[in-house]
Design an enzyme around this catalytic site. Sequence first.
Site, PDB file in Angstrom:
ATOM      1  N   GLY A 222      -7.270  -4.763   7.225  1.00  0.00           N
ATOM      2  CA  GLY A 222      -6.587  -3.917   8.202  1.00  0.00           C
ATOM      3  C   GLY A 222      -7.273  -3.846   9.554  1.00  0.00           C
TER       4      GLY A 222
ATOM      5  N   LYS B 136       0.853  -1.194   0.000  1.00  0.00           N
ATOM      6  CA  LYS B 136       0.000   0.000   0.000  1.00  0.00           C
ATOM      7  C   LYS B 136       0.892   1.247   0.000  1.00  0.00           C
ATOM      8  CE  LYS B 136      -3.693  -2.726   1.901  1.00  0.00           C
ATOM      9  NZ  LYS B 136      -4.897  -2.802   2.704  1.00  0.00           N
TER      10      LYS B 136
ATOM     11  N   SER C 256      -6.578  -9.201   6.614  1.00  0.00           N
ATOM     12  CA  SER C 256      -5.986  -9.599   7.893  1.00  0.00           C
ATOM     13  C   SER C 256      -5.387 -11.013   7.866  1.00  0.00           C
ATOM     14  CB  SER C 256      -7.009  -9.469   9.027  1.00  0.00           C
ATOM     15  OG  SER C 256      -7.397  -8.111   9.187  1.00  0.00           O
TER      16      SER C 256
ATOM     17  N   GLU D  92     -11.669  -9.843  -1.155  1.00  0.00           N
ATOM     18  CA  GLU D  92     -11.248  -9.125   0.045  1.00  0.00           C
ATOM     19  C   GLU D  92     -12.468  -8.462   0.688  1.00  0.00           C
ATOM     20  OE1 GLU D  92      -6.866  -8.106  -0.008  1.00  0.00           O
ATOM     21  OE2 GLU D  92      -7.833  -6.499  -1.106  1.00  0.00           O
TER      22      GLU D  92
ATOM     23  N   HIS E 228      -8.840  -2.491  -6.068  1.00  0.00           N
ATOM     24  CA  HIS E 228      -8.773  -2.675  -4.615  1.00  0.00           C
ATOM     25  C   HIS E 228      -9.851  -1.816  -3.951  1.00  0.00           C
ATOM     26  CE1 HIS E 228      -7.313  -2.608  -0.499  1.00  0.00           C
ATOM     27  NE2 HIS E 228      -6.639  -3.701  -0.802  1.00  0.00           N
TER      28      HIS E 228
ATOM     29  N   GLY F  19      -1.743  -7.518   3.152  1.00  0.00           N
ATOM     30  CA  GLY F  19      -1.389  -6.113   3.312  1.00  0.00           C
ATOM     31  C   GLY F  19      -0.368  -5.949   4.421  1.00  0.00           C
TER      32      GLY F  19
END
Length: 241
Positions: free
Chosen positions: A165, A10, A204, A159, A92, A225
């Site tokens: 996150g 990212k 996650s 996702e 995304h 991520g």
Amino acid sequence: MRQLIAGTWKMHGLSREAEAIATPLREAGILGRDLLVCPPATQIAAVARILAGSAVAVGGQDCHYATHGAHTGDISAPMLRDAGATHVIVGHSERRQDHHETDDQIRGKAMAAIAAGLTPIVCVGETGIEREEGREFGVVGRQLAGSLPDGFAGVVAYEPVWAIGTGRTATEGDVADMHAFIYGELVRRFGAAGEGILILYGGSVRPANAAALLAVPHVGGALVGGASLKAEDFLAIARAA
Ligand code: 13P
């Protein structure tokens, strides 16, 4: 099919950090899985140089749908390829939210990626509210229909937005149900070619939960991520069995 473990940094990674993450990946022997790292655009060329000749591929995090032109600040698929990328993430949820990207635009980006010789990784996933309202399959089905071009040759990443996150992972049952649904949609639309499309799970993913998630049917790998910012965690995910 070999699973793909992809890491996206990212908007993290100055030169020194990029080197620190990429260098240990160079020598890592990972058997049976493919590895990909997607640094910020400013680090793609440097990371591609570090990883040249290794088993780890390099990708972009987004591309424009045009090959070139008056699009200030944007980066085209041929530019990514020229910098050493072989893959690019498109659609995304952070791009869909922060930049109001639509399925039509994302489909154009995926087509641009394929035309440039890159493998697009097209992201789909429902928000927490959409799941609470029982609309997750409808939302993901519409995103697939709109974001994937005809003759799609690439990767899909599921996702769930609420798992990104947050430290909250989808249950293995939820992942199994959604990946089976996505697989069914891909086969319905693309026939036998759809059977070969990898479906990554993202949200996650950590060393502690990777083995369980990667063992779920129709999970073709992971899109990682936060945990990809530490080489040892990323490699632990790639080695999880
Ligand atoms: P986290 O692994 O930090 O939840 O991010 C997932 C993701 O968005 C990968 O694209």
